[in-house]
Scaffold this active site. Structure first.
Site, PDB file in Angstrom:
ATOM      1  N   ASN A  21     -18.067  -3.829 -19.915  1.00  0.00           N
ATOM      2  CA  ASN A  21     -17.661  -2.458 -20.213  1.00  0.00           C
ATOM      3  C   ASN A  21     -18.684  -1.471 -19.648  1.00  0.00           C
ATOM      4  O   ASN A  21     -18.913  -1.489 -18.432  1.00  0.00           O
ATOM      5  CB  ASN A  21     -17.216  -2.224 -21.658  1.00  0.00           C
ATOM      6  CG  ASN A  21     -18.226  -2.625 -22.730  1.00  0.00           C
ATOM      7  OD1 ASN A  21     -18.633  -3.771 -22.825  1.00  0.00           O
ATOM      8  ND2 ASN A  21     -18.627  -1.637 -23.535  1.00  0.00           N
ATOM      9  N   ASP A  22     -19.349  -0.675 -20.455  1.00  0.00           N
ATOM     10  CA  ASP A  22     -20.115   0.462 -19.943  1.00  0.00           C
ATOM     11  C   ASP A  22     -21.179   0.155 -18.898  1.00  0.00           C
ATOM     12  O   ASP A  22     -21.860  -0.869 -19.023  1.00  0.00           O
ATOM     13  CB  ASP A  22     -20.863   1.133 -21.106  1.00  0.00           C
ATOM     14  CG  ASP A  22     -20.025   1.261 -22.347  1.00  0.00           C
ATOM     15  OD1 ASP A  22     -18.849   0.887 -22.316  1.00  0.00           O
ATOM     16  OD2 ASP A  22     -20.567   1.689 -23.372  1.00  0.00           O
ATOM     17  N   GLN A  38     -22.742  -3.418 -19.921  1.00  0.00           N
ATOM     18  CA  GLN A  38     -22.387  -4.123 -21.146  1.00  0.00           C
ATOM     19  C   GLN A  38     -21.609  -5.376 -20.749  1.00  0.00           C
ATOM     20  O   GLN A  38     -20.642  -5.303 -19.979  1.00  0.00           O
ATOM     21  CB  GLN A  38     -21.518  -3.220 -22.039  1.00  0.00           C
ATOM     22  CG  GLN A  38     -22.298  -2.041 -22.610  1.00  0.00           C
ATOM     23  CD  GLN A  38     -23.241  -2.504 -23.713  1.00  0.00           C
ATOM     24  OE1 GLN A  38     -22.869  -2.683 -24.856  1.00  0.00           O
ATOM     25  NE2 GLN A  38     -24.508  -2.726 -23.355  1.00  0.00           N
ATOM     26  N   SER A  83     -25.193   0.125 -25.440  1.00  0.00           N
ATOM     27  CA  SER A  83     -25.482   0.911 -24.230  1.00  0.00           C
ATOM     28  C   SER A  83     -26.788   1.682 -24.287  1.00  0.00           C
ATOM     29  O   SER A  83     -27.280   2.028 -25.352  1.00  0.00           O
ATOM     30  CB  SER A  83     -24.320   1.874 -23.968  1.00  0.00           C
ATOM     31  OG  SER A  83     -23.239   1.130 -23.440  1.00  0.00           O
ATOM     32  N   ARG A 142     -25.352   6.203 -31.647  1.00  0.00           N
ATOM     33  CA  ARG A 142     -25.602   5.288 -30.535  1.00  0.00           C
ATOM     34  C   ARG A 142     -25.560   5.987 -29.181  1.00  0.00           C
ATOM     35  O   ARG A 142     -25.068   7.116 -29.087  1.00  0.00           O
ATOM     36  CB  ARG A 142     -24.573   4.141 -30.539  1.00  0.00           C
ATOM     37  CG  ARG A 142     -23.117   4.575 -30.501  1.00  0.00           C
ATOM     38  CD  ARG A 142     -22.187   3.356 -30.528  1.00  0.00           C
ATOM     39  NE  ARG A 142     -20.790   3.749 -30.448  1.00  0.00           N
ATOM     40  CZ  ARG A 142     -20.009   3.973 -31.518  1.00  0.00           C
ATOM     41  NH1 ARG A 142     -20.518   3.869 -32.732  1.00  0.00           N
ATOM     42  NH2 ARG A 142     -18.740   4.337 -31.374  1.00  0.00           N
ATOM     43  N   ASP A 143     -26.107   5.278 -28.177  1.00  0.00           N
ATOM     44  CA  ASP A 143     -26.052   5.697 -26.770  1.00  0.00           C
ATOM     45  C   ASP A 143     -27.001   6.870 -26.518  1.00  0.00           C
ATOM     46  O   ASP A 143     -27.165   7.738 -27.383  1.00  0.00           O
ATOM     47  CB  ASP A 143     -24.608   6.067 -26.355  1.00  0.00           C
ATOM     48  CG  ASP A 143     -23.635   4.967 -26.777  1.00  0.00           C
ATOM     49  OD1 ASP A 143     -24.101   3.826 -26.937  1.00  0.00           O
ATOM     50  OD2 ASP A 143     -22.440   5.239 -26.968  1.00  0.00           O
ATOM     51  N   GLU A 203     -19.412   9.348 -27.715  1.00  0.00           N
ATOM     52  CA  GLU A 203     -20.159   8.174 -27.220  1.00  0.00           C
ATOM     53  C   GLU A 203     -20.758   8.479 -25.845  1.00  0.00           C
ATOM     54  O   GLU A 203     -20.334   9.404 -25.162  1.00  0.00           O
ATOM     55  CB  GLU A 203     -19.203   6.976 -27.061  1.00  0.00           C
ATOM     56  CG  GLU A 203     -18.525   6.524 -28.339  1.00  0.00           C
ATOM     57  CD  GLU A 203     -17.665   5.299 -28.153  1.00  0.00           C
ATOM     58  OE1 GLU A 203     -17.943   4.293 -28.827  1.00  0.00           O
ATOM     59  OE2 GLU A 203     -16.714   5.342 -27.354  1.00  0.00           O
TER      60      GLU A 203
HETATM   61  N1  DQQ Z   1     -19.624   0.660 -25.742  1.00  0.00           N
HETATM   62  C1  DQQ Z   1     -20.953   0.239 -26.204  1.00  0.00           C
HETATM   63  C2  DQQ Z   1     -21.455   1.333 -27.134  1.00  0.00           C
HETATM   64  C3  DQQ Z   1     -20.726   2.528 -26.656  1.00  0.00           C
HETATM   65  C4  DQQ Z   1     -19.341   1.968 -26.330  1.00  0.00           C
HETATM   66  C5  DQQ Z   1     -20.859  -1.130 -26.840  1.00  0.00           C
HETATM   67  C6  DQQ Z   1     -18.561   2.856 -25.408  1.00  0.00           C
HETATM   68  O1  DQQ Z   1     -22.878   1.507 -27.065  1.00  0.00           O
HETATM   69  O2  DQQ Z   1     -20.664   3.561 -27.615  1.00  0.00           O
HETATM   70  O3  DQQ Z   1     -20.446  -2.061 -25.853  1.00  0.00           O
HETATM   71  O4  DQQ Z   1     -17.616   2.109 -24.675  1.00  0.00           O
END
Ligand code: DQQ
Length: 473
Positions: A21-22, A38, A83, A142-143, A203
Site C-alpha cells: 500500500n502506501d 507498506q 507509514s 498516525r503518519d 491520513e
Molecule cells: N496505511 C498505513 C497507515 C496509513 C494508511 C497502514 C493509509 O499508516 O494511515 O498500512 O493507507
C-alpha cells in the site's frame, strides 16, 4: 466465471509478491532514489505491515532490496510498522514512522545504518511520541510529515477530533527524539468553508512549499474507509496554516491514495501514490499480488494558485515503438478503430481542439465486438471527463462504476490528455490539472483493442501520439 487474465502491470512498481500500500520514506541519497512502501510479505492482503524497499537510478527501473523495517515483538510497533517519512540529515537519513498495536498508534524513529539504507535501526527509546494530545477524543494518530524552520524540526501527525473532523497535530523538536506539542496546523473550519468532503480523519499528511504557497496534502477517510486524496493550498505563518482552496489531487477517488512527496536533487517536488485494487480480496490472494505504485508525478503550482501535476519525462525511457498522427477530423458518424496500435502497455498523448459541445470517446482494452471496453470520454457539453467502466469487464465482482473529473481550463483552446495504460492500471492527466487514476479488469484475451470516436460534434484531433512500452523488470 470467465478466466481471470493476468492483470499484473509490467512497468508500474509492485513488490516481488503479495501486498503493497502506501509509499514511505522517499529520499534521494548518494545517487539513488529510495522507495520504501507498506508491505505484507506473507499474503496478498493487508496484514502486519513491514517496510518494503526498492532503489532506482532513473525513477523508472527499480531494484528490489531486502525488507527494511519489521515489527518488534512486544515493541511499540509489534503489530505493524505503519507509514512514515524520511528526514535527510547531513550524515544519514532518519525516519519517523507510526508504530501500530491495537492499543495505540505511536510515533517511532529509526535511522539508516550504512550507505545502502537497506537496514533501518530503531531508536532504543521508541516511541518518541507515545500518545495524542491529552484531553481530546481522537480517531487515529498516525503518519508523519516534517519540515524545518531554522534549527527546529516541525512534524505534522494525521488524526481526527471526534465529532469535529480531520486534523493535523504539530510538534517541534531540535533533535527528532524529544517533541513538544504545539497545537493544530489548521483551525478546523474546513468542513464549513469547502464543499469537498473532508471526512473524520486525515491520513498520510504531506506539508510542503511550492513557489510561494504551502500545500497540505491529505488522504481523507472515515475510520478506515478511504474516500480520496485532496490538497489544501494556502499560507503558513507561526505554525498556523490558512487554506484558500481544497481540491481532489486525483479524481479516481480512493483508487489513488496515501501519496507521499519528496524534493529531488533537481528541486522537483515528486509524488508517488498507492493505486488500490478494484477486485475482491479472494481474487487478489489468488493472483498473489495486490496494490500498485503510481508513476511518479511532478507537482507545481499554476499562476492562479492551483496544483498541477505531470508525469516525469524519465518515463520516456520505456518507450518502444511509437506512432504519431496529427490534424485529424473526426466526424460523429464514423468511429475509428486503432486496432493496429492496440495493446495493454501503452502511453498516449492526445491533443484535442476545444469545442463547446459533444463528446470525444477513447475506447481502451476493447474486445473486437465491443463487449468489453473501458471508455474515457471528454464531455464538452457537460464540461467533464468521464471514465465509463460499465463494460470494462464481464466479471461482475470487480469495480465497474464510473469516475468523473472536471474538464480543466483550456486557455490555449486545446485539451492535452496524457495517459498510461498498464494492464489493469489507467492513469490520465488532462492539461496538468485533472488527474484520474483507475483500474479495469477485462476477462477476454482479445480485449486489447483501441478506438476513438466523436459524438454530437466534429472533433479535431491536433495530435495523437501512441507508444508501446517496455516492461521495467
Ligand atoms: N496505511 C498505513 C497507515 C496509513 C494508511 C497502514 C493509509 O499508516 O494511515 O498500512 O493507507
Amino acid at each position: 466465471m470467465p478466466p481471470i487474465l493476468p492483470h499484473r502491470p509490467s512497468y508500474h512498481f509492485i513488490p516481488p509478491a503479495n501486498w503493497m500500500n502506501d509509499p514511505n520514506g522517499l529520499i534521494y541519497w548518494n545517487g539513488l532514489y529510495h522507495l520504501y512502501y507498506q508491505h505484507n510479505p506473507l499474503a496478498a492482503k493487508f496484514g502486519v505491515m513491514h517496510w518494503g524497499h526498492a532503489t532506482s537510478r532513473d525513477l523508472v527501473h527499480w531494484e528490489h532490496q531486502p525488507i527494511a523495517l519489521s515489527p518488534t515483538p512486544d515493541g511499540p510497533d509489534a503489530e505493524g510498522c505503519w507509514s512514515g517519512c524520511a528526514v535527510p540529515l547531513p550524515d544519514r537519513p532518519v525516519f519517523l514512522y507510526t508504530g501500530f498495536t491495537r492499543q495505540a498508534q505511536v510515533a517511532c524513529l529509526a535511522y539508516a545504518e550504512g550507505e545502502s539504507l537497506n537496514r533501518l535501526v530503531k531508536y532504543a527509546k521508541n516511541p518518541v511520541i507515545a500518545a495524542p494530545p491529552t484531553g481530546l477524543k481522537v480517531e487515529g494518530f498516525r503518519d508523519h510529515t516534517l519540515w524545518k524552520e531554522g534549527d527546529i524540526w516541525l512534524m505534522g501527525i494525521g488524526s481526527g477530533i471526534t465529532g469535529a473532523g480531520g486534523v493535523i497535530f504539530i510538534y517541534r523538536s531540535q533533535n527528532l527524539t524529544e517533541w513538544e506539542y504545539l497545537g493544530t496546523l489548521t483551525d478546523g473550519t474546513e468542513r464549513q468553508r469547502f464543499p469537498l468532503y473532508s471526512g473524520s480523519m486525515w491520513e498520510c499528511p504531506g506539508f510542503f512549499k511550492l513557489n510561494n504557497q504551502w500545500i497540505l496534502m491529505i488522504s481523507v477517510c472515515d475510520p478506515y474507509h478511504p474516500w480520496h486524496t485532496a490538497a489544501f493550498v494556502g499560507s503558513y505563518a507561526n505554525h498556523h496554516f490558512t487554506p484558500d482552496s481544497f481540491e481532489k489531487v486525483d479524481y479516481g477517488n480512493h483508487t489513488f491514495y496515501a501519496p507521499q512527496t519528496m524534493e529531488d536533487q533537481q528541486g522537483r517536488r515528486l509524488m508517488w501514490g498507492w493505486i488500490m485494487e478494484g477486485r475482491p480480496v479472494a481474487q487478489q490472494v489468488e493472483a498473489g499480488w495486490s496494490g500498485v505504485m503510481a508513476l511518479p508525478r511532478q507537482l507545481s503550482l499554476s499562476k492562479e494558485g492551483y496544483l498541477l501535476s505531470e508525469f516525469i519525462p524519465e518515463l520516456g525511457l520505456i518507450r518502444r515503438t511509437g506512432t504519431h498522427l496529427e490534424n485529424w477530423e473526426l466526424e460523429p458518424t464514423n468511429d475509428f478503430d486503432l486496432g493496429e496500435y492496440s495493446g495493454r502497455s501503452l502511453e498516449l498523448q492526445i491533443e484535442l481542439k476545444a469545442v463547446d459541445s459533444g463528446q470525444f470517446i477513447l475506447g481502451l482494452l476493447r474486445s473486437p465486438d465491443g463487449q468489453e471496453e473501458t471508455r474515457l470520454v471528454v464531455d464538452w457539453t457537460d464540461r467533464r471527463i468521464l471514465l465509463d467502466r460499465q463494460d470494462s469487464s464481464l466479471d461482475e465482482q470487480v469495480e465497474r462504476d464510473e469516475r468523473v473529473a472536471p474538464l480543466p481550463p483550456t486557455p490555449r483552446g486545446t485539451l492535452r490528455l496524457h495517459l498510461y495504460l498498464d494492464h489493469s492500471v489507467l492513469e490520465v492527466i488532462a492539461n496538468r490539472r485533472s488527474a484520474l487514476t483507475s483500474r479495469a479488469y477485462p476477462t477476454r484475451s482479445d480485449s486489447v483493442g483501441m478506438r476513438i470516436a466523436a459524438r454530437g460534434h466534429k472533433m479535431s484531433v491536433n495530435v495523437l501520439d501512441i507508444w508501446r512500452l517496455n516492461g521495467i523488470w
